[in-house]
Design a protein around this motif. Sequence first.
Motif, short mmCIF file in Angstrom:
data_model
loop_
_atom_site.label_atom_id
_atom_site.label_comp_id
_atom_site.label_asym_id
_atom_site.label_seq_id
_atom_site.Cartn_x
_atom_site.Cartn_y
_atom_site.Cartn_z
N GLU A 25 34.11 35.27 46.25
CA GLU A 25 33.73 36.59 46.75
C GLU A 25 33.33 36.58 48.22
O GLU A 25 33.07 37.63 48.80
N GLY A 26 33.27 35.40 48.82
CA GLY A 26 32.93 35.31 50.24
C GLY A 26 31.45 35.21 50.52
O GLY A 26 31.04 35.13 51.69
N ALA A 27 30.60 35.21 49.47
CA ALA A 27 29.16 35.08 49.69
C ALA A 27 28.79 33.67 50.13
O ALA A 27 27.77 33.47 50.80
N LEU A 28 29.59 32.70 49.74
CA LEU A 28 29.41 31.32 50.18
C LEU A 28 30.56 30.97 51.11
O LEU A 28 31.69 30.77 50.68
N ALA A 29 30.27 30.93 52.38
CA ALA A 29 31.31 30.69 53.38
C ALA A 29 31.59 29.19 53.51
O ALA A 29 30.78 28.36 53.09
N PRO A 30 32.76 28.83 54.06
CA PRO A 30 33.02 27.42 54.34
C PRO A 30 31.89 26.81 55.16
O PRO A 30 31.36 27.44 56.08
N GLU A 31 31.50 25.59 54.82
CA GLU A 31 30.44 24.82 55.46
C GLU A 31 29.04 25.27 55.05
O GLU A 31 28.05 24.70 55.51
N ALA A 32 28.91 26.28 54.16
CA ALA A 32 27.58 26.68 53.69
C ALA A 32 26.95 25.54 52.90
O ALA A 32 27.60 24.94 52.03
N ALA A 33 25.69 25.24 53.17
CA ALA A 33 25.00 24.13 52.50
C ALA A 33 24.44 24.59 51.16
O ALA A 33 23.78 25.62 51.07
N LEU A 34 24.71 23.82 50.12
CA LEU A 34 24.12 24.09 48.81
C LEU A 34 22.74 23.44 48.73
O LEU A 34 22.47 22.45 49.42
N PRO A 35 21.87 23.95 47.87
CA PRO A 35 20.53 23.36 47.75
C PRO A 35 20.61 21.92 47.26
O PRO A 35 21.52 21.56 46.50
N PRO A 36 19.67 21.09 47.66
CA PRO A 36 19.60 19.73 47.09
C PRO A 36 19.48 19.80 45.57
O PRO A 36 18.96 20.77 45.01
N VAL A 37 19.94 18.75 44.91
CA VAL A 37 20.01 18.75 43.45
C VAL A 37 18.64 19.05 42.83
O VAL A 37 18.51 19.92 41.96
N ARG A 38 17.62 18.35 43.23
CA ARG A 38 16.32 18.50 42.60
C ARG A 38 15.73 19.90 42.86
O ARG A 38 15.10 20.49 41.97
N ARG A 39 15.92 20.42 44.05
CA ARG A 39 15.37 21.74 44.35
C ARG A 39 16.03 22.82 43.51
O ARG A 39 15.37 23.69 42.94
N VAL A 51 22.45 19.77 37.25
CA VAL A 51 22.93 20.21 38.57
C VAL A 51 23.88 19.17 39.16
O VAL A 51 24.93 19.51 39.73
N ALA A 52 23.55 17.89 39.02
CA ALA A 52 24.42 16.84 39.55
C ALA A 52 25.79 16.89 38.88
O ALA A 52 26.83 16.70 39.55
N THR A 53 25.84 17.17 37.58
CA THR A 53 27.12 17.28 36.88
C THR A 53 27.91 18.48 37.41
O THR A 53 29.14 18.40 37.59
N ALA A 54 27.22 19.59 37.67
CA ALA A 54 27.90 20.78 38.22
C ALA A 54 28.48 20.47 39.59
O ALA A 54 29.64 20.81 39.89
N TYR A 55 27.70 19.82 40.44
CA TYR A 55 28.18 19.48 41.78
C TYR A 55 29.36 18.50 41.71
O TYR A 55 30.31 18.59 42.50
#
Length: 439
Positions: A25-39, A51-55
């Motif tokens: 949908e364009g809400a996450l643009a190229p190079e957008a950083a995802l949150p760290p796994v634990r956070r 979360v690690a499995t999803a990533y």
Amino acid sequence: MVIQYGITGTTAKGIAASVERGVTEGALAPEAALPPVRRLADELGVSPGTVATAYKELRRRGIVVTRGRGGTVVAPVPAVASRRPPRVPEGLRDLAGGHPDPALLPGLVPPSRLSPGVRSHRSAPRLARLEEAVRGWLGPDGVPVEHVTFAHGALDLIGRLLSVELRPGDAVAVEDPGYHHLLDLVPALGLRTVPVAVDDEGMRPDALRTALRAGVRAVVCSPRAQNPYGGCFSAARRDDLAGLLREEPDVLVVEDDHASWVTDTPLRSLAVAGLARWVHVRSVSKFLGTDLRWAAAACDPVTLARHDGLLLLTSGWVSHLLQETVYGLMTDVDTRALMARARAAYVLRRETLAGELARNGIASHGASGMNLWVPVRDESAVVNGLRSYGWWVAAGARFRLSAGPGVRITTAGLEPADAARLASDFAAVLGESEATYGG
């Protein structure tokens, strides 16, 4: 760039789907950083392992990449959908689309001999007369034609072959700069792209050697009219590339000859080089009509069996109505005469603009095809600058992985009388860009 999109989900599958939806949908643009796994695990109330499995799944599909201490970010080339070019602003001359001149396309008249009704062509998917016409089309260029097949366009065939030949995580060597839809397709299949630099003679042997040593399982290249750089194989370059590829008999070589009838350079095909695994594909949308999603391919027998086996399980066959339309155009004397005029026009338009740019001190590349690639320092400055003069060209970011910046200008519809003005405007924009950005 930190994201503002709210990732949701309580399972690995749900979290991955949420991220994919955000990219689509364009809400996450190229190079957008995802949150760290634990956070993210704390925010969603799930375990870090979920979360690690999803990533991991998102990485496997090419939607995100992990950069060590840089964390996990959305891939520079999102894999879930091909990037659409920006809408052409109203009132601008469109030189960005890569399309042929509509005035040089034949009229499309669907055949009337096939009546509607229920029928299956799985037992005989190809019209025999079109199959013979294809052999007569490819054979004179030296392409072996013992085994031929059809597809719904070149990308349809390439995607089918890569999906059946390779496994997620395998690497594919692609031209850089190269065709942007291919650059999107490869990661969409869960595969890795390995850029191979090009010059005016096509893929560079040193760059291909590096890619082969990196373990690529397939190579996709253009023997002429390379998009966007315009390179075309010389006999020596073809032989150098073939020598490298013969040492890797398990690597599938896909040769895309998309502008065959309207390019002015002879075909110097890798298909004649005695490779073990190869396919030469020709589509017709660049010269018979953009709605004709059809391609013919010649290949080795193993590739034929694997392609046709998967085709049988999916669409089954290419529409016989479409095949009849293509056959009628390919065998029509007036259409062939129009193709000759189109070829001459495209050569003149491309070479005229290249000459005018050179007279203004601007280097460009376009040994064949319908485009020129112009290296620049700042793509955005050039695109926006030319927009102010009434021109719309394509920023090179869509076409490149590791290659330097540039813009692509489609010359197919640019009359020679307009070339001098465009080149002068381009020179003015470069001067303005240097004054603004310090060169």
